[in-house]
Design an enzyme around this catalytic site. Structure first.
Site, PDB file in Angstrom:
ATOM      1  N   ALA A  78      36.098  -1.114 123.051  1.00 22.89           N
ATOM      2  CA  ALA A  78      35.623  -0.076 122.197  1.00 22.89           C
ATOM      3  C   ALA A  78      36.080  -0.438 120.486  1.00 22.89           C
ATOM      4  O   ALA A  78      36.824  -1.492 120.072  1.00 22.89           O
ATOM      5  CB  ALA A  78      35.956   1.128 122.541  1.00 22.89           C
ATOM      6  N   HIS A  79      35.554   0.376 119.685  1.00 19.49           N
ATOM      7  CA  HIS A  79      35.829   0.087 118.148  1.00 19.49           C
ATOM      8  C   HIS A  79      37.467   0.269 117.851  1.00 19.49           C
ATOM      9  O   HIS A  79      38.074   1.023 118.411  1.00 19.49           O
ATOM     10  CB  HIS A  79      35.079   1.172 117.014  1.00 19.49           C
ATOM     11  CG  HIS A  79      35.232   2.680 117.563  1.00 19.49           C
ATOM     12  ND1 HIS A  79      34.721   3.675 116.713  1.00 19.49           N
ATOM     13  CD2 HIS A  79      36.033   3.222 118.495  1.00 19.49           C
ATOM     14  CE1 HIS A  79      35.079   4.776 117.148  1.00 19.49           C
ATOM     15  NE2 HIS A  79      36.017   4.651 117.923  1.00 19.49           N
ATOM     16  N   ASN A  80      37.459  -0.651 116.828  1.00 20.85           N
ATOM     17  CA  ASN A  80      39.064  -0.842 116.392  1.00 20.85           C
ATOM     18  C   ASN A  80      39.937  -1.084 117.329  1.00 20.85           C
ATOM     19  O   ASN A  80      41.099  -1.214 117.037  1.00 20.85           O
ATOM     20  CB  ASN A  80      39.527   0.765 116.052  1.00 20.85           C
ATOM     21  CG  ASN A  80      38.504   1.716 115.207  1.00 20.85           C
ATOM     22  OD1 ASN A  80      37.673   0.796 114.189  1.00 20.85           O
ATOM     23  ND2 ASN A  80      38.578   2.925 115.282  1.00 20.85           N
TER      24      ASN A  80
ATOM     25  N   ARG B 219      31.655  -2.505 116.786  1.00 16.98           N
ATOM     26  CA  ARG B 219      32.293  -2.793 115.584  1.00 16.98           C
ATOM     27  C   ARG B 219      33.214  -1.506 115.119  1.00 16.98           C
ATOM     28  O   ARG B 219      33.059  -0.683 115.873  1.00 16.98           O
ATOM     29  CB  ARG B 219      31.426  -2.761 114.334  1.00 16.98           C
ATOM     30  CG  ARG B 219      30.359  -1.694 114.401  1.00 16.98           C
ATOM     31  CD  ARG B 219      29.218  -1.638 113.261  1.00 16.98           C
ATOM     32  NE  ARG B 219      28.247  -2.901 113.459  1.00 16.98           N
ATOM     33  CZ  ARG B 219      28.189  -3.857 112.603  1.00 16.98           C
ATOM     34  NH1 ARG B 219      28.969  -4.106 111.575  1.00 16.98           N
ATOM     35  NH2 ARG B 219      27.455  -4.856 112.972  1.00 16.98           N
TER      36      ARG B 219
ATOM     37  N   GLN C 162      29.419   3.767 111.657  1.00 23.28           N
ATOM     38  CA  GLN C 162      30.422   2.688 111.910  1.00 23.28           C
ATOM     39  C   GLN C 162      30.278   1.715 110.762  1.00 23.28           C
ATOM     40  O   GLN C 162      29.346   0.978 111.105  1.00 23.28           O
ATOM     41  CB  GLN C 162      30.195   2.314 113.184  1.00 23.28           C
ATOM     42  CG  GLN C 162      30.420   3.535 114.436  1.00 23.28           C
ATOM     43  CD  GLN C 162      32.020   3.892 114.405  1.00 23.28           C
ATOM     44  OE1 GLN C 162      32.830   3.305 114.934  1.00 23.28           O
ATOM     45  NE2 GLN C 162      31.942   5.197 114.052  1.00 23.28           N
TER      46      GLN C 162
END
Lengths: 351, 351, 351
Positions: free
Chosen positions: C245-247, C224, C204
């Site tokens: 969560a990511h994004n 991240r 990530q």
């Protein structure tokens, strides 16, 4: 490592010596399915007793309902409650406090504010910090990297594990145990919305007060009150990853499973019990002796003791019926559709 | 910063060089919609390929199903799996381990007990503590403020991020990664109720054992077993804010999304997968190769591999039907009411 | 301790002086039911006003709808919004920043990397660490045992409480507040499955960016991004134990209650509000000005502003009808069964 004699001398009403050599030695405790020649075994079922006997366990603590063998090399104790006898016996095998043994009671790499007051026999681990005006009771243990902010009060014999956070002015009772990554005394979640849709913080001036013998599981959060106190009563036990919002009060001797979340200003009585992942909305009251099934959602006051479950909440019996009916829903739709068709009532549907 | 040549030389079956200048340089990796002249781009759809080409991306890794342009300044690789090719290529751009670089491998402000055993090339960050008798494998990294209690065993090449807690006697495999604020080895939640309704703690004498290549997301809690071991098998990956209770075992190569909670003494097989917010009650068994939809609630054994969902749990197909039927419930009530009225059957209702 | 005069001089449109002695002194703030002779009281209902008057509260801030008494020893202010007046007045009583007072601004037992850049008037608590290349704005406070990794950027006047984790390269705005045990910038949860069923980690490479005036509750996790940025917009407030969560991107001025979980790559607009325990699946879009009831589950895009609830999600009104119908399900099954029997249609059931 203990002898049967040590057990015989335990001042516990949950353990009665029955027969066998009092000099037999148990080096550990194992479950019946893993019984070994050096292990004390608790057994509540016939198969478990057989497994323990087959392994030549030196000491067997059997539920009083079990018939013991005529002859055996094992030493036997009887108990009316396996759980209570475990609570009485297992402390003899528990090396937990060894984790906190260190050369100096106050670790040289800790920080204790000069104005903090530590009772006698207090252990402070490495990288722990104790703030200005904090008062730590006798025989307390403060784990590594734990933060106790200013003016916190902690009763005697309380154990804060490592990486615990206790915010300023909060009060923890005696004989409490707080597990790692617990946050006690972060701000309650409270904002005022402006005409422009922005959210102004409402400062949280209150604190958290835990009674004696409270246990808080790992990674829980208990927010300080807006103005007064968020309170958890004497003897209440809370599992991991639970959230207690500001102004909440929970009574005495509750047992609360993991994932519990309760919103602001709700009040729970004594002897509360609940399964996992229960949520309770804000500003509701739950009376004494309420038991909630896992995954329950409480959105209104509960005024009678009893067992409940579901969302919306129902009596436990009704809840089971509702849940069990859910998978029948697609079939039910088909049946109703057929009935409407059969009676030529489909037309009226268009309304 | 890498050249296409570096990719060509990667020992990965998921990447095939197709064409273009092997000296092209990519300075970063970006998603297709943010493609830039210096970025390597992964593309799985035609529009993504077009976006990457328009940005003059130096290196494009395209799914093998895509037709590549006749002429282009980009260098092309083909892959049967974008995911696998990312897993192979992105480590070249990953600066994660730089976070743990420090002047001395053992930070002077850490605490390593004299009886702890550290392998070769171990990094210990500031304010980390390693307890008496702990054994840390070669090439391990222990982040800042992480607590490793006494007699913990950690395999080679394992990374404990900052602010991690590993309780006494627990064992972590090799090549594991544990994210911040994870609690491994807090006590299981276990109390015996007295006749007076008080709750006596049942000490938790067991430990937690993680296999190799396990990854645990931030703020998870994994409780130690009552007497034996809570176990997570080799290669299993767990997302953030999950709770694993005492005595649970989870098999190998599982993938468990955020918010998962599993109660005591339940057992899950290999290759388990689940969506977010799944909960599993105590003492159930889930066989190998089970996939659960998000928000599932498991209250009984699952004995056949397959996909499931809902609460109560159903086959995934039935679960979808049930969930989709729920919003029809108010209409269904009206229809049944109309049918009863039509047939003059309302009277019998009073029972 | 403040005088009424101090309140009169507050530059707040939510507070209007009405009458009474401007030299009256309030030593604390209490809720109406606990009113005392030295406490400032906020009142929005007639009974509350009566309680405050009975206690001889020196200063009363009353909602403008209330009729004030002709004669009283109290000093009165009027407000169009109790909440906004609390947000304006309570900071005068808030001793929060005292927790972070220490003899030296940079605690001698902290670790600040020589290449970190600290603005003016920065406080760094004991056992906090600031990494290589990190940039901390003016008037920031970094609590005890907090970890700020390398190249983190933090805006002015931001408060990181104790035991916070901010991962490498993440960016926190100005005037933010991050509560204990928050993890910002752990890896997103992303793996590629091999043909053998093993899971290869996809590194990530992205980061987390929080806008100004963001507040993150205790024990939250914000991952991240895979390649770019996980973003939370200006003024958004997040309660305890939430997972981002990511994004993911979340817009400005959101208010998100405890237990919220949102999966990867979903996007939420501005002015989002939700009750507790809401979950949102991956890759969905939620437009501006959406309000979700507690326990909602979002599995598809929400394209119109408004209030919603339930799982599957419905308009708030329909959701209430559905939830209220659930306990009727067992009765409905009986009714349909009776209808089928009455019409001799049971046979056809066997299909």
């Amino acid at each position: 490592m203990i002898t049967a004699e040590v057990l015989q001398n335990l001042p516990s009403s949950s353990l009665t010596y029955i027969k066998g050599d009092l000099q037999r030695i148990a080096k550990q405790v194992l479950p019946p399915e893993a019984a070994q020649a050096e292990a004390l075994i608790f057994v509540s079922k016939k198969e478990q007793l057989e497994a323990a006997l087959a392994s030549q366990a030196p000491i067997i603590i059997a539920h009083k309902s079990l018939a013991l063998p005529e002859s055996s090399s094992s030493t036997f104790f009887s108990t009316p409650s396996i759980q209570l006898s475990m609570a009485a016996v297992l402390p003899l095998f528990d090396g937990k406090m060894n984790r906190f043994r260190q050369e100096f009671k106050i670790h040289p790499q800790s920080f204790v504010h000069p104005n903090a007051h530590l009772g006698s026999n207090v252990t402070v681990g490495p990288f722990a910090s104790i703030g200005d005006g904090a008062r730590i009771g006798d025989f307390c243990t403060i784990g590594a990297n734990t933060v106790v902010e200013n003016d916190v009060v902690i009763g005697d014999h309380t154990l804060l594990h490592s990486l615990v956070f206790i915010g300023a002015h909060c009060e923890i009772g005696a004989h409490c145990e707080i597990h790692p990554h617990v946050t006690i005394g972060a701000d309650g979640f409270s904002f005022a919305m402006t005409a422009q849709g922005e959210h102004k913080k409402i400062p949280q001036l209150g604190r958290v007060v835990l009674g004696d013998a409270v246990e808080i599981g790992a990674n829980c959060t208990i927010d300080r009150a807006a103005l007064t106190e968020t309170r958890i009563g004497r003897g209440t036990k809370i599992d991991n990853l639970c959230h207690i919002a500001h102004n909440v009060t929970i009574g005495e001797n509750g047992v609360i499973a993991a994932g519990f979340k309760i919103a602001g200003s709700s009040h729970i009585g004594n002897n509360f019990m609940c399964g996992g992942e229960v949520s309770i909305r804000d500003h509701v009251k739950v009376t004494d002796r309420v038991v909630l099934a896992g995954r329950s959602g409480v959105t209104f006051d509960i005024t009678s003791a009893g067992q409940y479950g579901g969302y919306p909440l129902e009596s436990f019996r009704d809840h089971l019926r509702t849940v069990m009916s859910l998978p029948q829903l697609p079939k039910l739709r088909k049946q109703v559709s057929r009935l409407l068709k059969h009676l030529n009532l489909e037309e009226e549907e268009k309304s």
